[in-house]
Design a protein around this motif. Structure first.
Motif, short mmCIF file in Angstrom:
data_model
loop_
_atom_site.label_atom_id
_atom_site.label_comp_id
_atom_site.label_asym_id
_atom_site.label_seq_id
_atom_site.Cartn_x
_atom_site.Cartn_y
_atom_site.Cartn_z
N SER A 9 -8.16 6.52 2.62
CA SER A 9 -9.20 7.42 2.11
C SER A 9 -10.62 6.94 2.41
N SER A 30 1.72 6.42 -7.11
CA SER A 30 0.58 7.15 -7.69
C SER A 30 0.61 8.61 -7.26
N TRP A 37 -1.84 8.85 3.79
CA TRP A 37 -0.89 7.81 4.22
C TRP A 37 0.36 8.44 4.84
N GLN A 38 0.69 9.67 4.38
CA GLN A 38 1.88 10.34 4.92
C GLN A 38 1.74 10.65 6.42
N GLY A 98 0.37 9.81 -4.41
CA GLY A 98 -0.63 10.08 -3.38
C GLY A 98 -2.06 9.88 -3.83
N ARG A 99 -2.27 9.46 -5.09
CA ARG A 99 -3.66 9.27 -5.57
C ARG A 99 -4.29 8.02 -4.97
N ASP A 117 -4.64 5.70 -1.88
CA ASP A 117 -4.39 5.88 -0.46
C ASP A 117 -5.33 4.99 0.35
N ARG A 172 -6.58 13.47 -2.20
CA ARG A 172 -5.91 14.75 -1.97
C ARG A 172 -6.91 15.89 -1.90
N ALA A 224 0.83 -1.20 0.00
CA ALA A 224 0.00 0.00 0.00
C ALA A 224 0.87 1.26 0.00
N CYS A 259 2.31 1.74 -3.45
CA CYS A 259 1.30 2.23 -4.40
C CYS A 259 1.00 3.70 -4.15
N HIS A 260 1.01 4.11 -2.90
CA HIS A 260 0.79 5.51 -2.56
C HIS A 260 1.89 6.36 -3.20
#
Lengths: 302, 430
Positions: free
Chosen positions: A111, A103, A141-142, A105-106, A108, A252, A96, A99-100
């Motif tokens: 979300s 992408s 995720w950050q 950050g797209r 996540d 985002r 995960a 992938c974050h």
């Protein structure tokens, strides 16, 4: 006293013979599932269908958002405390995180919280921008502290591995089936599937009934090997003043990705790869098709 | 498959592959190592330096293998069993060992050094989603002692895994290879002048009469039974209750220990006898433990009651409290209190003419109180840990028992033991 099996759910499985192969069926992950096995050995087909059904159920239970003792619930209920996770969950979280990053950050897994504001029931009831903005503080995720095998979610945040879970279940179960047979097979969990190898008489002809498209769209695809996955759901949207709001949200902004395709189907090497490319594509909105062309994969956009 | 994929696909493919093949059924994990360096230093007595290493590997399918290794180096002065008296004492060992002298008023000890190497394996499997099994094998070797053992433990989860029952069975087979086995309760001076006839005793046990010593190895066997229950009381609390039963048979005597014989009137030491213990011991213990997790801190409380047919009854209570100090650091004070009654055949000394079936002056068989207070500082990084622990141990018994005779009243018949214990531990991955 042997209570060893008290926790095992019974999985009902059926196996039928077809021309040159057997079809084993069961239900898991809220989908009809099937194993197509190019073999004359019915007992083997029965055994492998059972094996696949148990593996699918195991993964479903373990990563369910709803079961109190699932790995995901343990993480979501920790209220800010660190949670140690097992190797399998850690590998999924690593994936995960990858992938974050890939992408931008797209994609996540945090979300899912936005679902509290968004209800895609075909109506025109959009959430207020304030309610979406309020939830955005719990997305990202950050903000998660992930130091394998310890994960710490800030209070109010949740993870949802639903965007990976089914594709992971397909690939993981396929790897398990492959350990038990050399016979070519197809493993299909509600349209997300994996083809191990072509049959002696040629590629598998796979009829993909796409329940996510309007009406009963059926495509027959000839596939030798690889993973096929579909992202998007044409029936889940909101419509207001002529604008269609699809159910794929950009973490985002908290809002649906504008001009996103309703559904994207990708054929890649594995089901996980196909599923993630399809999801990334939708998150690219109007740029979905261009994105997929760059990836040099076969795809179908609705 | 294409040889070269676009970069994003390549990255996704790698991550997907790592996910499926890094986890799945039968996937093996890395070795996880843990270990410790221990320094145990008794004031004026024994010092032990120990190195332990554990390596655990996840074999997948809920199976794991642990390999354990221990290396101990022991040296110093071990109490030989004789009690202190008001005059210097000189001892000559059996089989012509060199003589040594203990000054007046001091506890007689004999210098020694030994090494111990031990190894073991544990194989843990899940035989169903709710049942587990652990099989263990152990071997330990000292210069004159070899121990081989094995055990099996079964666990069964009930009640949605909130309750776990355990049942264990273990056994060991030990061989004592001393330089001659003195006959119990025989005078050390008699033994020193008796030639040890090789092959004479035939390992017939300690009721053998005759020769001053026997040379064959002696056997000790032990059988252990364990049943236990672990109950999750809440999301934060866990309680455990165990019953253990142990039976040892064979040579349970310490061939190097003696007992002073004193004059019934003056209390002066007149002779030394080799100690002799019964050839069987049956013991039982109840252990209960409670662990509670506060928001950050963790408390451990345990209590153990032990009883054996040698007459020893022991109560042990232990308390640990882990203060979490920030994200990675913890401080854990530890306290252990142990009190035991004396074995029926424990005598600080015998009086000349006293007849007994068994006798030992081993301080560990006497009534005593032992207190350990320690502090552990731990640094946790992910799943790894680095820790340093210091503990102080004291063991004290009746220094001036009411049955002391004459000059014995002027000496300490149970000198207090003081030991400093340092432990440096680690768990990988750090």
């Amino acid at each position: 006293v042997n209570l060893a099996h008290q926790e095992e759910e019974s999985v009902s499985v059926s196996v039928h013979g077809r021309a040159g192969h057997f079809v084993g069926r069961f239900d898991a992950m809220a989908s009809p599932c099937e194993l197509l096995l190019a073999s004359q050995d019915k007992a083997l087909a029965y055994r492998l269908t059972h094996l696949a059904a148990h593996e699918a159920k195991r993964i479903e239970r373990k990563f369910s958002r709803y079961l109190a003792d699932s790995a995901v619930q343990r993480i979501n209920r920790a209220e800010g405390r660190p949670v140690e996770v097992d190797t399998e969950t850690a590998n999924l979280l690593d994936y995960a995180a990858h992938c974050h990053a890939l992408s931008d950050g797209r994609f996540d897994v945090t979300s899912g919280v936005l679902r509290r504001a968004w209800r895609f029931d075909g109506s025109d009831r959009l959430p207020s921008p304030e309610s979406v903005a309020a939830l955005l503080g719990h997305v990202g995720w950050q903000r998660v502290l992930w130091q394998r095998p310890w994960i710490t979610l800030p209070p109010g945040m949740e993870i949802d591995l639903g965007g990976i879970g089914k594709e992971y279940a397909v690939d993981s179960t396929a790897a398990l089936v492959r350990q038990h047979t050399d016979a070519p097979f197809v493993l299909n969990f509600g349209g997300d599937l994996y083809v191990s190898a072509p049959r002696p008489e040629g590629p598998w002809q796979i009829a993909v009934e796409d329940p996510r498209a309007d009406g009963a769209v059926v495509r027959t695809l000839a596939i030798n090997r690889g993973g096929l996955a579909t992202s998007g759901d044409a029936r889940r949207f909101l419509l207001k003043e002529g604008v269609r709001y699809g159910h794929i949200l950009d973490p985002r902004t908290g809002w649906p990705v504008p001009d996103a395709p309703r559904s994207v189907t990708v054929l890649a090497d594995t089901c996980l790869e196909a599923g993630m490319l399809a999801t990334f594509a939708i998150l690219h909105g109007a740029g979905a098709e261009a994105f997929l062309r760059e990836q040099e994969v076969q795809f179908w956009i609705v | 498959m294409q040889l070269k994929k676009p970069p994003l696909r390549q990255a996704l493919a790698l991550a997907s592959c790592a996910l499926v093949h890094g986890t799945a059924h039968g996937a093996e994990g890395d070795w996880k190592l843990s270990g410790a360096l221990l320094s145990y230093d008794e004031k004026d007595r024994i010092a032990v330096a120990a190195t332990t290493l554990f390596a655990t590997k996840d074999l997948g399918d809920e199976r794991s293998l642990t390999v354990r290794g221990v290396y101990d180096s022991l040296s110093g002065a071990s109490p030989n069993g004789a009690s202190a008296t008001t005059t210097p004492q000189t001892f000559t060992g059996a089989s012509g060992q060199s003589a040594y002298t203990t000054p007046a008023y001091q506890l007689p000890t004999k210098k020694f050094s030994d090494e111990r190497v031990a190894a073991g394996v544990d194989y843990v499997t899940r035989t169903s989603p709710t049942s587990g099994r652990t099989l263990s094998a152990d071997i330990s070797k000292e210069s004159d002692y070899l121990s081989m053992g094995g055990s099996a433990t079964w666990t069964e989860d009930f009640n949605n895994k909130l309750t776990t029952l355990a049942f264990g069975l273990g056994g060991s087979y030990d061989t004592v290879q001393a330089k001659g086995f003195p006959t119990g309760l025989q005078s050390t001076s008699a033994a020193a002048t008796t030639t040890c006839a090789s092959g004479g005793g035939g390992g017939g046990g300690e009721d053998d009469e005759g020769g001053g010593c026997e040379e064959d190895g002696k056997i000790k066997t032990t059988l252990n039974l364990l049943t236990g229950i672990t109950q999750v009381l809440s999301r934060r609390s866990l309680a455990q209750l165990n019953f253990t039963l142990a039976r040892s048979d064979g040579y349970l005597t310490d061939p190097y220990k003696i007992v002073s014989v004193v004059d019934p009137v003056t209390g002066a030491t007149v002779d030394y006898l080799y100690e002799k213990r019964p050839s069987a011991r049956t013991s039982g213990a109840v252990f209960t433990q409670w662990v509670h997790n506060f928001d950050q801190d963790v408390v451990h409380l345990s209590y153990r009651y032990y009883r054996d047919d040698w007459g020893i009854a022991a109560n042990t209570a232990e308390f640990q409290y882990r203060f979490k100090m920030g994200e990675h650091l913890y401080l854990e004070p530890q306290y252990r209190y142990h009190v035991q009654t004396t074995a029926d055949f424990y005598h600080h000394s015998l009086t000349d003419g006293q007849t007994v079936d068994f006798a030992s002056a081993d301080l560990r068989l006497g009534a005593m109180t032992s207190v350990t207070a320690g502090l552990k500082l731990g640094l946790t990084i992910g799943n790894g840990e680095l820790s340093l622990r210091y503990a102080h141990l004291t063991e004290s018994g009746d220094s001036h028992p009411s049955d002391a005779i004459g000059v014995q009243r002027q000496v300490d018949l149970y000198p207090q033991l003081d030991a400093n214990i340092w432990t440096l531990g680690f768990v990988t991955p750090l």
